[in-house]
Design a protein around this motif. Structure first.
Motif, PDB file in Angstrom:
ATOM      1  N   ARG A   1       0.814  -1.212   0.000  1.00 55.32           N
ATOM      2  CA  ARG A   1       0.000   0.000   0.000  1.00 55.32           C
ATOM      3  C   ARG A   1       0.851   1.267   0.000  1.00 55.32           C
ATOM      4  NH1 ARG A   1      -5.359   1.568   2.532  1.00 55.32           N
ATOM      5  NH2 ARG A   1      -4.794   3.553   3.436  1.00 55.32           N
ATOM      6  N   SER A   2       1.884   1.267   0.838  1.00 54.23           N
ATOM      7  CA  SER A   2       2.692   2.488   0.898  1.00 54.23           C
ATOM      8  C   SER A   2       3.586   2.626  -0.326  1.00 54.23           C
ATOM      9  CB  SER A   2       3.506   2.546   2.188  1.00 54.23           C
ATOM     10  OG  SER A   2       4.326   1.428   2.282  1.00 54.23           O
ATOM     11  N   TRP A   3       3.913   1.477  -0.968  1.00 50.40           N
ATOM     12  CA  TRP A   3       4.655   1.567  -2.234  1.00 50.40           C
ATOM     13  C   TRP A   3       3.813   2.290  -3.284  1.00 50.40           C
ATOM     14  CZ3 TRP A   3       9.479   1.334  -3.288  1.00 50.40           C
ATOM     15  CH2 TRP A   3      10.334   0.522  -2.537  1.00 50.40           C
ATOM     16  N   VAL A   4       2.561   1.857  -3.388  1.00 49.99           N
ATOM     17  CA  VAL A   4       1.652   2.455  -4.374  1.00 49.99           C
ATOM     18  C   VAL A   4       1.548   3.962  -4.141  1.00 49.99           C
ATOM     19  CG1 VAL A   4      -0.765   2.546  -5.124  1.00 49.99           C
ATOM     20  CG2 VAL A   4       0.342   0.356  -4.735  1.00 49.99           C
ATOM     21  N   PHE A   5       1.504   4.314  -2.871  1.00 52.36           N
ATOM     22  CA  PHE A   5       1.369   5.729  -2.536  1.00 52.36           C
ATOM     23  C   PHE A   5       2.656   6.498  -2.808  1.00 52.36           C
ATOM     24  CE2 PHE A   5       2.126   8.853   0.881  1.00 52.36           C
ATOM     25  CZ  PHE A   5       1.218   9.820   0.461  1.00 52.36           C
ATOM     26  N   SER A   6       3.803   5.876  -2.489  1.00 50.77           N
ATOM     27  CA  SER A   6       5.033   6.669  -2.496  1.00 50.77           C
ATOM     28  C   SER A   6       5.577   6.953  -3.892  1.00 50.77           C
ATOM     29  CB  SER A   6       6.096   6.018  -1.618  1.00 50.77           C
ATOM     30  OG  SER A   6       6.216   4.674  -1.929  1.00 50.77           O
TER      31      SER A   6
ATOM     32  N   ARG B   1      -8.233   8.777   4.101  1.00 47.30           N
ATOM     33  CA  ARG B   1      -7.587   9.063   5.381  1.00 47.30           C
ATOM     34  C   ARG B   1      -6.188   8.479   5.483  1.00 47.30           C
ATOM     35  NH1 ARG B   1     -12.744   8.592   7.334  1.00 47.30           N
ATOM     36  NH2 ARG B   1     -12.533   6.385   7.731  1.00 47.30           N
ATOM     37  N   PHE B   2      -5.204   9.162   4.983  1.00 46.72           N
ATOM     38  CA  PHE B   2      -3.817   8.778   5.250  1.00 46.72           C
ATOM     39  C   PHE B   2      -2.997  10.046   5.255  1.00 46.72           C
ATOM     40  CE2 PHE B   2      -4.533   8.586   0.712  1.00 46.72           C
ATOM     41  CZ  PHE B   2      -3.499   9.334   0.218  1.00 46.72           C
ATOM     42  N   ARG B   3      -1.821   9.952   5.818  1.00 43.96           N
ATOM     43  CA  ARG B   3      -0.989  11.141   5.905  1.00 43.96           C
ATOM     44  C   ARG B   3      -0.477  11.535   4.536  1.00 43.96           C
ATOM     45  NH1 ARG B   3       2.707   9.814  10.390  1.00 43.96           N
ATOM     46  NH2 ARG B   3       4.343  10.206   8.876  1.00 43.96           N
ATOM     47  N   GLY B   4      -0.514  12.805   4.220  1.00 42.60           N
ATOM     48  CA  GLY B   4       0.003  13.258   2.935  1.00 42.60           C
ATOM     49  C   GLY B   4      -1.049  13.300   1.842  1.00 42.60           C
ATOM     50  N   ARG B   5      -2.300  12.985   2.171  1.00 44.10           N
ATOM     51  CA  ARG B   5      -3.351  12.989   1.152  1.00 44.10           C
ATOM     52  C   ARG B   5      -3.555  14.383   0.562  1.00 44.10           C
ATOM     53  NH1 ARG B   5      -8.400  10.442  -0.495  1.00 44.10           N
ATOM     54  NH2 ARG B   5      -9.706  12.175  -1.094  1.00 44.10           N
ATOM     55  N   THR B   6      -3.619  15.374   1.457  1.00 44.85           N
ATOM     56  CA  THR B   6      -3.838  16.752   0.995  1.00 44.85           C
ATOM     57  C   THR B   6      -2.657  17.220   0.140  1.00 44.85           C
ATOM     58  OG1 THR B   6      -4.488  16.979   3.281  1.00 44.85           O
ATOM     59  CG2 THR B   6      -4.901  18.855   1.855  1.00 44.85           C
ATOM     60  N   THR B   7      -1.445  16.879   0.592  1.00 40.81           N
ATOM     61  CA  THR B   7      -0.259  17.274  -0.180  1.00 40.81           C
ATOM     62  C   THR B   7      -0.308  16.651  -1.569  1.00 40.81           C
ATOM     63  OG1 THR B   7       0.855  16.969   1.928  1.00 40.81           O
ATOM     64  CG2 THR B   7       2.228  17.555   0.042  1.00 40.81           C
ATOM     65  N   LEU B   8      -0.625  15.362  -1.618  1.00 44.44           N
ATOM     66  CA  LEU B   8      -0.656  14.688  -2.915  1.00 44.44           C
ATOM     67  C   LEU B   8      -1.737  15.297  -3.808  1.00 44.44           C
ATOM     68  CD1 LEU B   8       0.548  12.318  -4.584  1.00 44.44           C
ATOM     69  CD2 LEU B   8      -1.417  10.993  -3.874  1.00 44.44           C
ATOM     70  N   SER B   9      -2.925  15.559  -3.225  1.00 47.42           N
ATOM     71  CA  SER B   9      -4.001  16.089  -4.075  1.00 47.42           C
ATOM     72  C   SER B   9      -3.663  17.493  -4.560  1.00 47.42           C
ATOM     73  CB  SER B   9      -5.346  16.033  -3.355  1.00 47.42           C
ATOM     74  OG  SER B   9      -5.508  17.141  -2.529  1.00 47.42           O
ATOM     75  N   SER B  10      -2.964  18.289  -3.738  1.00 49.87           N
ATOM     76  CA  SER B  10      -2.558  19.617  -4.227  1.00 49.87           C
ATOM     77  C   SER B  10      -1.511  19.491  -5.320  1.00 49.87           C
ATOM     78  CB  SER B  10      -1.957  20.476  -3.121  1.00 49.87           C
ATOM     79  OG  SER B  10      -2.600  20.280  -1.927  1.00 49.87           O
ATOM     80  N   MET B  11      -0.554  18.578  -5.107  1.00 43.28           N
ATOM     81  CA  MET B  11       0.524  18.456  -6.090  1.00 43.28           C
ATOM     82  C   MET B  11       0.012  17.908  -7.408  1.00 43.28           C
ATOM     83  SD  MET B  11       4.003  17.318  -4.196  1.00 43.28           S
ATOM     84  CE  MET B  11       3.447  15.736  -3.708  1.00 43.28           C
ATOM     85  N   ILE B  12      -1.083  17.129  -7.362  1.00 43.85           N
ATOM     86  CA  ILE B  12      -1.579  16.559  -8.608  1.00 43.85           C
ATOM     87  C   ILE B  12      -2.490  17.532  -9.352  1.00 43.85           C
ATOM     88  CG2 ILE B  12      -3.637  15.244  -7.861  1.00 43.85           C
ATOM     89  CD1 ILE B  12      -0.875  13.679  -9.893  1.00 43.85           C
ATOM     90  N   THR B  13      -3.175  18.461  -8.640  1.00 47.91           N
ATOM     91  CA  THR B  13      -4.030  19.400  -9.372  1.00 47.91           C
ATOM     92  C   THR B  13      -3.307  20.694  -9.754  1.00 47.91           C
ATOM     93  OG1 THR B  13      -4.942  20.222  -7.300  1.00 47.91           O
ATOM     94  CG2 THR B  13      -6.269  18.624  -8.487  1.00 47.91           C
ATOM     95  N   ALA B  14      -2.276  21.070  -8.998  1.00 47.77           N
ATOM     96  CA  ALA B  14      -1.608  22.345  -9.283  1.00 47.77           C
ATOM     97  C   ALA B  14      -1.001  22.426 -10.687  1.00 47.77           C
ATOM     98  CB  ALA B  14      -0.564  22.640  -8.218  1.00 47.77           C
TER      99      ALA B  14
ATOM    100  N   VAL C   1      -4.604   6.055  -5.698  1.00 46.57           N
ATOM    101  CA  VAL C   1      -4.424   6.447  -4.296  1.00 46.57           C
ATOM    102  C   VAL C   1      -5.519   7.422  -3.882  1.00 46.57           C
ATOM    103  CG1 VAL C   1      -2.922   7.730  -2.734  1.00 46.57           C
ATOM    104  CG2 VAL C   1      -1.936   6.047  -4.275  1.00 46.57           C
ATOM    105  N   MET C   2      -5.813   8.401  -4.767  1.00 48.66           N
ATOM    106  CA  MET C   2      -6.787   9.432  -4.402  1.00 48.66           C
ATOM    107  C   MET C   2      -8.218   8.883  -4.283  1.00 48.66           C
ATOM    108  SD  MET C   2      -5.100  12.093  -3.931  1.00 48.66           S
ATOM    109  CE  MET C   2      -6.531  13.063  -3.587  1.00 48.66           C
ATOM    110  N   THR C   3      -8.546   7.859  -5.092  1.00 50.19           N
ATOM    111  CA  THR C   3      -9.932   7.389  -5.073  1.00 50.19           C
ATOM    112  C   THR C   3     -10.136   6.171  -4.180  1.00 50.19           C
ATOM    113  OG1 THR C   3      -9.452   6.147  -7.076  1.00 50.19           O
ATOM    114  CG2 THR C   3     -10.577   8.247  -7.355  1.00 50.19           C
ATOM    115  N   ARG C   4      -9.091   5.373  -3.925  1.00 48.11           N
ATOM    116  CA  ARG C   4      -9.280   4.127  -3.171  1.00 48.11           C
ATOM    117  C   ARG C   4      -8.778   4.202  -1.730  1.00 48.11           C
ATOM    118  NH1 ARG C   4     -12.150   3.439  -6.809  1.00 48.11           N
ATOM    119  NH2 ARG C   4     -12.321   1.669  -8.213  1.00 48.11           N
ATOM    120  N   PHE C   5      -7.753   5.007  -1.468  1.00 47.15           N
ATOM    121  CA  PHE C   5      -7.249   5.113  -0.096  1.00 47.15           C
ATOM    122  C   PHE C   5      -7.883   6.359   0.500  1.00 47.15           C
ATOM    123  CE2 PHE C   5      -2.780   3.256  -1.235  1.00 47.15           C
ATOM    124  CZ  PHE C   5      -3.394   2.155  -1.794  1.00 47.15           C
TER     125      PHE C   5
END
Lengths: 301, 274
Positions: A13-18, B93-106, B87-91
């Motif tokens: 899971r964390s691989w997919v994320f990272s 509540r995890f740490r870094g979600r907001t950062t990832l979503s900002s980095m992907i839309t910016a 990651v955005m649609t299936r996971f």
């Protein structure tokens, strides 16, 4: 034993994320930090052409923050005029694109489902062809002896050719032309999902069509209006190709100024400072756009 | 009560708007067959400029470079964009979600001059610290294009991922498939059309980019938009019209095929449904 090792190894899971996270961190977020750093440097004739900000020599760590670039930007009226010019032209273009795009998106959303796909294709098709070439097309149309002037002279509306090329009008036409599909798409996506029963309810209660539009349709499509406008406004502020090809000496836009600082004057620190100030100006529109996008994600999730 | 169909204000605007979008391109195509060098004077039909175009070695090299970069960038962007969309649609509540979503839309709205400048500074720093890339060219343009194209792929793929019926994935997992296997055997085939659409979008975006490529490129790599830009800057040239016509033709053909395949898939889906 294996269980213990497995516990400390990153999970699938964390691989997919990272993978996307690290890629974007490295190639999207980190570069902005570097722009900020170089904006505090000063230009020298060297490779790369700037003074190092952090230096470690003779057991001393020196940090030199040169605020000169920012003071220079604030003192030179050229840069202030360029920022103002960019915002003004981007704003006018966004407004024109909205006024043209909204009725178009409305008509598309009202069409039969089979026609909708064709119309969507027709609107998107131009944006898949080359951006550069679509701007180039207007060079032949807007020129002094261009097709538009020849046409207007021929039908007798004007006696002397209009000066369109190399003016701000040409830049606005170029921006509207290039970004119109990006205005229409979110508007259409919003209007097509509009709950028909609300419009019927308004009509049943005796509301006139115009009234229903102002009181029901328009407020409900606010999200689409914001998204479409931001998709036009933000890139238009930093636009380089359009003012370079269609604009004239009177067209001051920040994207063009930044390009010239970087490529012609080779002043990387001033170019970086220009970029940082541009980002600060755009932070509100970008946040607005981002908030809309994440709301959309949650709504459908 | 029967209402007579009459074209409303919005329908007229749609028609005029489409005219506004297509007339300039039509003019480009017509004037590519002009015998005269001047774009404003019609001097008879000729395919002279197409011949000139094909003989332009510099232009042909640039087309090849651009196609190569676009192919690599689109392929990598589909991998990264799909992972991000997943990651955005299936996971949740995890740490870094907001950062990832900002980095992907910016990157969708970021002015190109800023992206270009920032990536160039990154490559210069990388060259100083780890010694790579010594000279900028195809590889650096590939990284730059992959980064901004993955944002577009993520948008396209995530909208499809949200439509997919989750219960099928859950059923596969209940029957003992690993998440990995479920993704490749169940999810991937279902989102394949979106992956294709994302790949094509990334391919055209990469092929089209001038500003970012100009910043991160070196003397070794000249892409097609760079060549076109330097010739267009000097004024109108019929050779560019000929090139534009070929591009418009290729894009229209691809769009038509995509439309046809989409419609056929839709019809087939309707037939299989009870």
């Amino acid at each position: 034993m294996i269980k213990v090792i497995k516990k400390y190894l990153p999970s699938g899971r964390s691989w997919v994320f990272s993978i996307p996270f690290i890629w974007l961190l490295l190639f999207f977020l980190l570069p902005f930090a570097l722009v900020l750093k170089i904006s505090f440097s000063s230009a020298v004739i060297a490779i790369p052409p700037y003074q190092p900000v952090v230096e470690f020599a003779d057991n001393t760590l020196t940090l030199i923050f040169n605020l000169g670039n920012y003071l220079f930007l604030a003192s030179d009226s050229l840069y202030i005029a360029a920022y103002w010019g960019s915002i003004k032209l981007a704003f006018i273009s966004t407004l024109v694109a909205l006024l043209i795009g909204y009725p178009m998106a409305y008509a598309m959303a009202k069409a039969k489902p089979s026609t909708q796909l064709v119309l969507l294709m027709l609107v998107m098709l131009p944006s898949w062809t080359s951006f550069l070439i679509r701007i180039y097309a207007w060079m032949g149309i807007l020129g002094q002896q261009g097709l538009l002037n020849s046409f207007l002279l021929w039908i007798g509306i004007i006696d002397t050719p209009l000066r369109l090329m190399n003016t701000n009008i040409a830049v606005v036409i170029g921006i509207v032309y290039a970004y119109l599909p990006f205005m229409i798409l979110p508007l259409y996506a919003n209007l097509v999902k509009l709950d028909r029963s609300l419009l019927e309810a308004a009509s049943d209660l005796g509301s006139r069509t115009i009234n229903t539009f102002w009181r029901v349709t328009l407020p409900l499509s606010k999200g689409g209006i914001i998204a479409g406008s931001m998709l036009v406004f933000i890139p238009a502020v930093g636009e380089f190709v359009i003012p370079e090809l269609l604009g004239g000496p009177g067209t001051l836009m920040i994207g063009k100024v930044l390009w010239e600082e970087f490529f012609n004057n080779r002043d990387w620190p001033v170019a970086s400072a220009l970029a940082i100030v541009m980002l600060l100006i755009l932070i509100i529109p970008i946040t607005l756009f981002h908030r809309y996008q994440s709301k959309e994600l949650e709504k459908n999730g | 009560m029967v209402k007579l169909p009459k074209p409303g204000f919005s329908t007229i605007m749609l028609f005029l708007g489409l005219m506004f979008l297509y007339v300039p391109m039509l003019i480009l195509v017509i004037y590519s067959f002009n015998a005269s060098r001047l774009v404003t004077v019609w001097a008879g039909f000729s395919t002279h400029w197409y011949g000139e175009l094909l003989r332009d070695q510099q232009l042909m090299n640039a087309i090849w470079t651009s196609l190569k970069i676009a192919f690599y960038s689109a392929s990598m962007a589909v991998c990264i964009g799909t992972l991000a969309a997943f990651v955005m649609t299936r996971f949740h509540r995890f740490r870094g979600r907001t950062t990832l979503s900002s980095m992907i839309t910016a990157p969708l709205v970021m002015p190109e001059v800023i992206t270009g400048l920032s990536l160039l500074l990154l490559f210069v720093h990388m060259a100083q610290i780890i010694g790579w890339p010594q000279d900028r060219g195809v590889a650096t343009i590939w990284i730059a294009h992959t980064t901004f194209c993955s944002a577009y792929v993520a948008v396209v793929v995530s909208s499809r991922l949200r439509e997919v019926d989750l219960s099928i994935e859950e059923a596969a997992m209940d029957l003992g498939a690993t998440p990995f296997k479920t993704f490749f055997l169940i999810t991937l085939p279902m989102i394949a059309p979106a992956l294709a659409a994302g790949w094509l979008l990334a391919f055209t975006l990469s092929l089209d980019d001038l500003v970012i490529a100009s910043f991160v490129s070196g003397p070794g790599a000249t892409t097609l938009p760079m060549v076109v830009f330097s010739s267009v800057r000097l004024g109108v040239s019929p050779k560019v019209n000929a090139l534009a016509t070929l591009i418009i033709l290729a894009v229209s053909l691809a769009a038509f095929i995509a439309w046809y395949l989409l419609r056929r898939a839709e019809e087939r889906r309707k037939q299989t449904l009870p």
